[in-house]
Design a protein around this motif. Structure first.
Motif, PDB file in Angstrom:
ATOM      1  N   ARG A  64       0.824  -1.209   0.000  1.00  9.44           N
ATOM      2  CA  ARG A  64       0.000   0.000   0.000  1.00  9.44           C
ATOM      3  C   ARG A  64       0.860   1.262   0.000  1.00  9.44           C
ATOM      4  O   ARG A  64       0.557   2.222  -0.702  1.00  9.44           O
ATOM      5  N   LYS A  65       1.934   1.254   0.770  1.00  9.52           N
ATOM      6  CA  LYS A  65       2.815   2.425   0.830  1.00  9.52           C
ATOM      7  C   LYS A  65       3.481   2.669  -0.524  1.00  9.52           C
ATOM      8  O   LYS A  65       3.631   3.821  -0.953  1.00  9.52           O
ATOM      9  N   ALA A  66       3.851   1.591  -1.195  1.00  9.69           N
ATOM     10  CA  ALA A  66       4.458   1.724  -2.522  1.00  9.69           C
ATOM     11  C   ALA A  66       3.453   2.270  -3.527  1.00  9.69           C
ATOM     12  O   ALA A  66       3.797   3.097  -4.390  1.00  9.69           O
ATOM     13  N   LEU A  67       2.213   1.835  -3.401  1.00  7.42           N
ATOM     14  CA  LEU A  67       1.168   2.346  -4.301  1.00  7.42           C
ATOM     15  C   LEU A  67       0.886   3.830  -4.047  1.00  7.42           C
ATOM     16  O   LEU A  67       0.645   4.587  -4.989  1.00  7.42           O
ATOM     17  N   VAL A  68       0.905   4.218  -2.792  1.00 12.78           N
ATOM     18  CA  VAL A  68       0.731   5.645  -2.468  1.00 12.78           C
ATOM     19  C   VAL A  68       1.804   6.468  -3.167  1.00 12.78           C
ATOM     20  O   VAL A  68       1.525   7.521  -3.761  1.00 12.78           O
ATOM     21  N   ALA A  69       3.035   5.986  -3.120  1.00 15.22           N
ATOM     22  CA  ALA A  69       4.137   6.690  -3.775  1.00 15.22           C
ATOM     23  C   ALA A  69       3.932   6.740  -5.282  1.00 15.22           C
ATOM     24  O   ALA A  69       4.161   7.781  -5.917  1.00 15.22           O
ATOM     25  N   LEU A  70       3.492   5.645  -5.878  1.00 17.87           N
ATOM     26  CA  LEU A  70       3.260   5.614  -7.327  1.00 17.87           C
ATOM     27  C   LEU A  70       2.142   6.568  -7.732  1.00 17.87           C
ATOM     28  O   LEU A  70       2.241   7.262  -8.749  1.00 17.87           O
ATOM     29  N   VAL A  71       1.079   6.618  -6.949  1.00 24.48           N
ATOM     30  CA  VAL A  71      -0.025   7.541  -7.249  1.00 24.48           C
ATOM     31  C   VAL A  71       0.466   8.982  -7.171  1.00 24.48           C
ATOM     32  O   VAL A  71       0.154   9.815  -8.025  1.00 24.48           O
ATOM     33  N   ASN A  72       1.230   9.295  -6.142  1.00 24.23           N
ATOM     34  CA  ASN A  72       1.772  10.653  -6.001  1.00 24.23           C
ATOM     35  C   ASN A  72       2.680  11.017  -7.176  1.00 24.23           C
ATOM     36  O   ASN A  72       2.600  12.120  -7.729  1.00 24.23           O
ATOM     37  N   LEU A  73       3.540  10.088  -7.547  1.00 26.40           N
ATOM     38  CA  LEU A  73       4.474  10.333  -8.649  1.00 26.40           C
ATOM     39  C   LEU A  73       3.760  10.465  -9.991  1.00 26.40           C
ATOM     40  O   LEU A  73       4.217  11.195 -10.876  1.00 26.40           O
ATOM     41  N   SER A  74       2.644   9.773 -10.159  1.00 26.41           N
ATOM     42  CA  SER A  74       1.955   9.740 -11.456  1.00 26.41           C
ATOM     43  C   SER A  74       1.217  11.023 -11.797  1.00 26.41           C
ATOM     44  O   SER A  74       0.587  11.116 -12.854  1.00 26.41           O
ATOM     45  N   HIS A  75       1.290  12.025 -10.942  1.00 27.68           N
ATOM     46  CA  HIS A  75       0.761  13.349 -11.304  1.00 27.68           C
ATOM     47  C   HIS A  75       1.691  14.043 -12.299  1.00 27.68           C
ATOM     48  O   HIS A  75       1.294  15.030 -12.935  1.00 27.68           O
ATOM     49  N   ASP A  76       2.921  13.543 -12.433  1.00 29.22           N
ATOM     50  CA  ASP A  76       3.904  14.086 -13.367  1.00 29.22           C
ATOM     51  C   ASP A  76       3.774  13.362 -14.712  1.00 29.22           C
ATOM     52  O   ASP A  76       3.910  12.136 -14.763  1.00 29.22           O
ATOM     53  N   PRO A  77       3.494  14.087 -15.817  1.00 29.89           N
ATOM     54  CA  PRO A  77       3.352  13.442 -17.125  1.00 29.89           C
ATOM     55  C   PRO A  77       4.562  12.594 -17.522  1.00 29.89           C
ATOM     56  O   PRO A  77       4.406  11.563 -18.173  1.00 29.89           O
ATOM     57  N   ALA A  78       5.763  13.012 -17.124  1.00 28.55           N
ATOM     58  CA  ALA A  78       6.968  12.246 -17.451  1.00 28.55           C
ATOM     59  C   ALA A  78       6.947  10.879 -16.756  1.00 28.55           C
ATOM     60  O   ALA A  78       7.377   9.866 -17.327  1.00 28.55           O
ATOM     61  N   VAL A  79       6.465  10.858 -15.538  1.00 27.65           N
ATOM     62  CA  VAL A  79       6.361   9.597 -14.810  1.00 27.65           C
ATOM     63  C   VAL A  79       5.301   8.705 -15.444  1.00 27.65           C
ATOM     64  O   VAL A  79       5.470   7.483 -15.529  1.00 27.65           O
ATOM     65  N   VAL A  80       4.213   9.316 -15.899  1.00 28.62           N
ATOM     66  CA  VAL A  80       3.159   8.541 -16.575  1.00 28.62           C
ATOM     67  C   VAL A  80       3.735   7.849 -17.809  1.00 28.62           C
ATOM     68  O   VAL A  80       3.466   6.667 -18.062  1.00 28.62           O
ATOM     69  N   GLU A  81       4.535   8.577 -18.585  1.00 30.73           N
ATOM     70  CA  GLU A  81       5.160   7.972 -19.768  1.00 30.73           C
ATOM     71  C   GLU A  81       6.059   6.805 -19.380  1.00 30.73           C
ATOM     72  O   GLU A  81       6.072   5.764 -20.051  1.00 30.73           O
ATOM     73  N   LEU A  82       6.793   6.970 -18.296  1.00 30.48           N
ATOM     74  CA  LEU A  82       7.650   5.892 -17.804  1.00 30.48           C
ATOM     75  C   LEU A  82       6.807   4.695 -17.377  1.00 30.48           C
ATOM     76  O   LEU A  82       7.131   3.542 -17.684  1.00 30.48           O
ATOM     77  N   LEU A  83       5.718   4.959 -16.674  1.00 31.79           N
ATOM     78  CA  LEU A  83       4.821   3.889 -16.238  1.00 31.79           C
ATOM     79  C   LEU A  83       4.257   3.127 -17.431  1.00 31.79           C
ATOM     80  O   LEU A  83       4.161   1.895 -17.407  1.00 31.79           O
ATOM     81  N   LEU A  84       3.893   3.858 -18.473  1.00 34.95           N
ATOM     82  CA  LEU A  84       3.336   3.218 -19.662  1.00 34.95           C
ATOM     83  C   LEU A  84       4.392   2.379 -20.366  1.00 34.95           C
ATOM     84  O   LEU A  84       4.094   1.305 -20.900  1.00 34.95           O
ATOM     85  N   ASP A  85       5.631   2.864 -20.367  1.00 36.69           N
ATOM     86  CA  ASP A  85       6.734   2.075 -20.926  1.00 36.69           C
ATOM     87  C   ASP A  85       6.894   0.758 -20.174  1.00 36.69           C
ATOM     88  O   ASP A  85       7.317  -0.257 -20.741  1.00 36.69           O
ATOM     89  N   LEU A  86       6.555   0.780 -18.889  1.00 38.98           N
ATOM     90  CA  LEU A  86       6.695  -0.401 -18.037  1.00 38.98           C
ATOM     91  C   LEU A  86       5.422  -1.243 -18.006  1.00 38.98           C
ATOM     92  O   LEU A  86       5.257  -2.099 -17.130  1.00 38.98           O
ATOM     93  N   ASN A  87       4.502  -0.971 -18.958  1.00 39.98           N
ATOM     94  CA  ASN A  87       3.290  -1.791 -19.103  1.00 39.98           C
ATOM     95  C   ASN A  87       2.374  -1.689 -17.888  1.00 39.98           C
ATOM     96  O   ASN A  87       1.777  -2.684 -17.440  1.00 39.98           O
ATOM     97  N   VAL A  88       2.233  -0.469 -17.349  1.00 45.08           N
ATOM     98  CA  VAL A  88       1.485  -0.277 -16.109  1.00 45.08           C
ATOM     99  C   VAL A  88       0.032  -0.724 -16.221  1.00 45.08           C
ATOM    100  O   VAL A  88      -0.524  -1.306 -15.279  1.00 45.08           O
ATOM    101  N   MET A  89      -0.612  -0.479 -17.378  1.00 44.54           N
ATOM    102  CA  MET A  89      -2.036  -0.799 -17.495  1.00 44.54           C
ATOM    103  C   MET A  89      -2.296  -2.290 -17.328  1.00 44.54           C
ATOM    104  O   MET A  89      -3.173  -2.704 -16.564  1.00 44.54           O
ATOM    105  N   ASN A  90      -1.528  -3.096 -18.044  1.00 47.35           N
ATOM    106  CA  ASN A  90      -1.724  -4.542 -17.942  1.00 47.35           C
ATOM    107  C   ASN A  90      -1.386  -5.057 -16.543  1.00 47.35           C
ATOM    108  O   ASN A  90      -2.072  -5.941 -16.022  1.00 47.35           O
ATOM    109  N   ARG A  91      -0.366  -4.483 -15.953  1.00 50.65           N
ATOM    110  CA  ARG A  91       0.042  -4.949 -14.625  1.00 50.65           C
ATOM    111  C   ARG A  91      -0.990  -4.593 -13.566  1.00 50.65           C
ATOM    112  O   ARG A  91      -1.316  -5.423 -12.705  1.00 50.65           O
TER     113      ARG A  91
END
Length: 344
Positions: A64-91
């Motif tokens: 849960r703590k790791a997810l909180v960090a990911l949600v906070n970081l994902s407000h940055d468009p650059a981080v979103v692009e990185l997440l998408l590169d890492l196949n975030v949707m499927n995961r």
């Protein structure tokens, strides 16, 4: 904290010891809670996001703590692009389908942030994936609707952020075409949420409906939207002035603008007549105070009046909007304001 200390902290995120993972995830989550902390972590962005995802998959208190960090970081468009590169949707969807991670509220919040981008929307919708197209959304829609039915007021609502996801994805034409296909159930899912006790669900559903209706003629989906006449009744409820009153200005404005767009089409206007829209608008307009909602209602009334070549008992209701108490109050307030300005 120095760069080397941050690197060491990040390295502990996927440690085999659950207590070590939990402690490091807690510190990282705290750092991502403010802009200064996020800036300090930018040099480690890629390894950080990878480690956080691993920590989520490993479960335990750290997840849960790791997810909180990911949600906070994902407000940055650059981080979103990185997440998408890492196949975030499927995961993320894999976590949701398997139910292995109990923190659905954060998983769906992460999806909501990632779908702010067009690429994120396409990834979630699996555009171009053949028979897989729309599978993720079908899963989310089912869980979203079932949750809306089974939860009691004020219960935790883990799927409430799916409403924001729907608003985001329906900005894309291919998404609207896909989700409005017969059998997908998007329209029914959205209108069912307009009476939800959860304001986030109502806000997201109304925004998604507005997106679909605004482009319905261009998309060729108008017939699909009008086919279910009960949907129009649901769309009129937030602006018909009847209890329970809709408290959110945005919801009322979205629905008023959607009704206006439909009234501008021959088929939509006929369907709205059948649904009793003129009388519903007249009653809702009487006590409406929001300028945007009032403007949309007034323009809709003008359209009905300009096309009133047939005799209809509802016409006095539309005509009555021109002299409603709400409009009179606004005119009086404007006159009083003008008088004060002149005195000054």
């Amino acid at each position: 904290m120095t760069v080397s200390e941050l690197e060491e902290l990040v390295s502990f995120l996927d440690d085999s010891r659950s207590e070590v993972r939990s402690m490091s995830a807690e510190i990282v989550a705290g750092l991502t809670a403010n802009a200064e902390g996020i800036e300090r972590l930018k040099t480690l962005q890629r390894p950080l996001v990878i480690k956080l995802f691993r920590s989520v998959g490993m479960g335990g208190d750290a997840a849960r703590k790791a997810l909180v960090a990911l949600v906070n970081l994902s407000h940055d468009p650059a981080v979103v692009e990185l997440l998408l590169d890492l196949n975030v949707m499927n995961r993320v969807m894999e976590f949701i389908r398997e139910g292995a991670i109990p923190h659905v509220d954060l998983l769906t919040s992460l999806l909501a942030n990632a779908t702010i981008s067009e690429r994120g929307c396409k990834d979630l919708l699996q555009i171009g994936k053949g028979s897989m197209e729309g599978l993720h959304m079908a899963v989310l829609l089912k869980k979203f609707v079932v949750g809306g039915i089974t939860l009691c007021p004020n219960d935790p609502d883990p799927y409430e952020h799916v409403a924001s996801v729907l608003t985001n994805v329906t900005r894309l034409r291919e998404a609207r075409l896909l989700l409005l296909q017969p059998g997908r159930g998007l329209l029914q899912a959205l209108v069912s949420q307009l009476q939800s006790w959860n304001a986030l669900r109502r806000l997201g559903a109304s925004g998604a409906l507005r997106n679909c209706i605004m482009s319905a003629e261009e998309d060729g989906t108008l017939d699909s939207i009008l086919e279910d006449r009960t949907a129009l009744t649901h769309m009129l409820r937030p602006i018909n002035g009847q209890p329970p009153l809709e408290k959110e200005d945005t919801v009322r404005e979205c629905m008023a603008e959607s009704i206006l767009v439909l009234a501008n089409t021959d088929k939509g206007r006929d369907a709205l007549w059948e649904a009793g829209a003129p009388e519903a608008l007249r009653k809702g307009y009487e006590d409406e105070q929001h300028p945007g909602v009032c403007m949309a209602m007034e323009r809709t009334a003008e359209i009905f009046l300009s096309h009133s070549t047939i005799d209809s008992g509802a016409m006095p209701g539309v005509l009555g909007m021109a002299s409603s108490s709400a409009q009179q109050r606004r005119q009086q307030e404007q006159q009083e304001q003008q008088g004060k300005e002149q005195e000054q």
